[in-house]
Design a protein around this motif. Sequence first.
Motif, short mmCIF file in Angstrom:
data_model
loop_
_atom_site.label_atom_id
_atom_site.label_comp_id
_atom_site.label_asym_id
_atom_site.label_seq_id
_atom_site.Cartn_x
_atom_site.Cartn_y
_atom_site.Cartn_z
N VAL A 372 -54.36 -23.81 -3.31
CA VAL A 372 -53.31 -24.66 -2.77
C VAL A 372 -53.75 -25.15 -1.39
CG1 VAL A 372 -50.88 -24.81 -2.10
CG2 VAL A 372 -51.56 -23.35 -4.01
N MET A 373 -53.73 -26.46 -1.19
CA MET A 373 -54.28 -27.05 0.04
C MET A 373 -53.28 -28.00 0.67
SD MET A 373 -57.92 -28.02 -1.75
CE MET A 373 -57.10 -28.12 -3.34
N GLY A 374 -53.21 -27.95 1.98
CA GLY A 374 -52.48 -28.94 2.75
C GLY A 374 -50.98 -28.90 2.54
N GLY A 375 -50.34 -30.02 2.86
CA GLY A 375 -48.90 -30.14 2.81
C GLY A 375 -48.30 -30.10 4.21
N PHE A 376 -47.00 -30.28 4.28
CA PHE A 376 -46.24 -30.18 5.53
C PHE A 376 -45.29 -28.99 5.42
CE2 PHE A 376 -47.48 -34.64 5.35
CZ PHE A 376 -47.94 -34.86 6.65
N ASP A 377 -45.04 -28.33 6.57
CA ASP A 377 -44.20 -27.13 6.54
C ASP A 377 -42.71 -27.42 6.64
OD1 ASP A 377 -43.88 -27.81 9.19
OD2 ASP A 377 -44.80 -25.98 10.00
N GLY A 378 -42.35 -28.68 6.48
CA GLY A 378 -40.95 -29.08 6.48
C GLY A 378 -40.80 -30.41 5.78
N ARG A 386 -44.94 -29.94 10.50
CA ARG A 386 -46.37 -29.94 10.86
C ARG A 386 -47.25 -29.88 9.61
NH1 ARG A 386 -46.01 -24.68 14.42
NH2 ARG A 386 -44.85 -24.19 12.52
N PRO A 387 -48.39 -30.54 9.66
CA PRO A 387 -49.33 -30.43 8.55
C PRO A 387 -49.94 -29.03 8.53
CG PRO A 387 -50.31 -31.71 10.32
CD PRO A 387 -48.89 -31.45 10.71
N ARG A 428 -52.31 -37.49 5.02
CA ARG A 428 -51.56 -37.88 6.21
C ARG A 428 -51.62 -36.77 7.25
NH1 ARG A 428 -45.58 -39.13 5.52
NH2 ARG A 428 -45.62 -37.41 4.03
N GLY A 429 -51.94 -37.14 8.47
CA GLY A 429 -51.85 -36.23 9.60
C GLY A 429 -50.68 -36.63 10.48
N THR A 430 -50.48 -35.91 11.58
CA THR A 430 -49.39 -36.21 12.50
C THR A 430 -49.91 -36.25 13.93
OG1 THR A 430 -48.78 -33.88 12.74
CG2 THR A 430 -47.65 -35.14 11.03
#
Length: 505
Positions: A372-378, A386-387, A428-430
């Motif tokens: 499982v890789m990446g994603g956002f925590d909200g 956050r990524p 996508r980053g932030t």
Amino acid sequence: MAPRFFRSTLLAAALVSLTPACGVKEVRPSLDLLTASCAGTQPLAGVTHLRFRVTGPGLDGPRERVSTVQWAPEDVPALPPGSARVLEVRAYAGAPDQGGRLVSLGRTAPFDVAEGQAPRVRVFLRRLGEFVPVNLAADPRTCALPAEARAAHTATTLPDGRVWLAGGYRPQPDGTRPVSRTSEVFNPADGTFSAGPEVGARAFHTASLLPDGRVFVAGGAESFAPVSLQPTARLVDVATGGVSELTPKVARYQHAAAVDAEGHVALVSGRAADGGTVSELEGFDATTGLFVSSGTPLHRTDVALAVRPDGMDIQVVGGVDPLKKAETDVPAFRFQNGSLGALPAGTALRIGRQGAAVAMLGRADESPALLVMGGFDGAEPEQGARPVGASEFLDGVSSVRDGPALMPRGNLCAVTLTDGRVVALGGRGTGFGTTYAVPWAELITPHAGAQPTVLGLPLMPQPRVWHTCSALPDGSVLVVGGVDDSTGEIRANTEALVVMPPPRD
């Protein structure tokens, strides 16, 4: 065969030798070696030597020959009859047995060798790790472009190695998103794009390859101003152009789909036209053509699906609930007795995440595991979510363990190569209160009894999100479409790129 030519062809293909030990006739393949690209660093720049290497079942080991860059027909190893042979050409700056540096690589798709018949094979030589536009076999210095710019489309690798691109929207500078109803087929053997069957206007849909080679296309948005949903599904035979229309019980987009080993398709999560959550799980049985429902609702959006190595259990990874909380629970489902039923066992991610990617890391012979890789925590990156850079392994349906650290981003594209490694691209980053497409590329390699290693590949020429990535038969990766909004201006990624990762050995 001087390096100034971009194509080198072994016309003296049928050089046949007799193996005295067993009397088996060996044949030398006819190699069409394409040594030019339409952009970027030329594959033979600085090259002094080539290594020709053949592997495949039944061989007692790789068959190798080394030559200078001015190679001759007899430099290609002769082969006994057999199936799934792969001819690899490695290009070095300096002699390989004297510390020469490997700079370019090309492989055939697996091919069969019949006794006494010299096969004709083709190799695109590509600079290692460099993202370049795909080029035509007929004219390697000419780039091949898809017919349309696409984002939020699907890319399905067909059994013959071609890649079917369907639907998506066309990013416009003014922010509008007209939706495509077309499809096209990329043929890696000659570098061409050709028209495919229409699938109905749809973006953020799913396309699932069935065991019989057909593709099940479901859901998607057919327009965005206002949002309206595509109510149909399609069964598509890309080879014949045959299309049949079906009607699922629920319309949805931005959902996830997965296929089990028996050809059942699970449709999970997604959004309704008003932006609300679609909680009903729905299955499609390709053998009967019927849709089935699940009695277990799932109240979350932006999930990923993973099929266990057994081919039957389907896990739901991440997502956000109606309260905008990133989910950690990983429920599991299985098709049984004509329905999609929940399994009693389950596990939890260590980090809740939405917009993650999941891919199988490892070959079938080395205990592969779902990563499982990446994603956002909200739920809302624009409001502080956050990524995630940490990855996690799903061990069975009841436990997780830490994976390697990756570049933090969501909505990335990840694909498993034929050698068991995983390539993760874009997303996508932030930063500064906003999200933006990123150009990052990483190669993840498994190791028995140890953590995987991560190699950062060169950046893609343009950042991109809502793109696709597909493993090609020669070990390279095709990247198509997506959006680049990294400068605050919306730009379509019109080129189809290909990258050849460094070899695993």
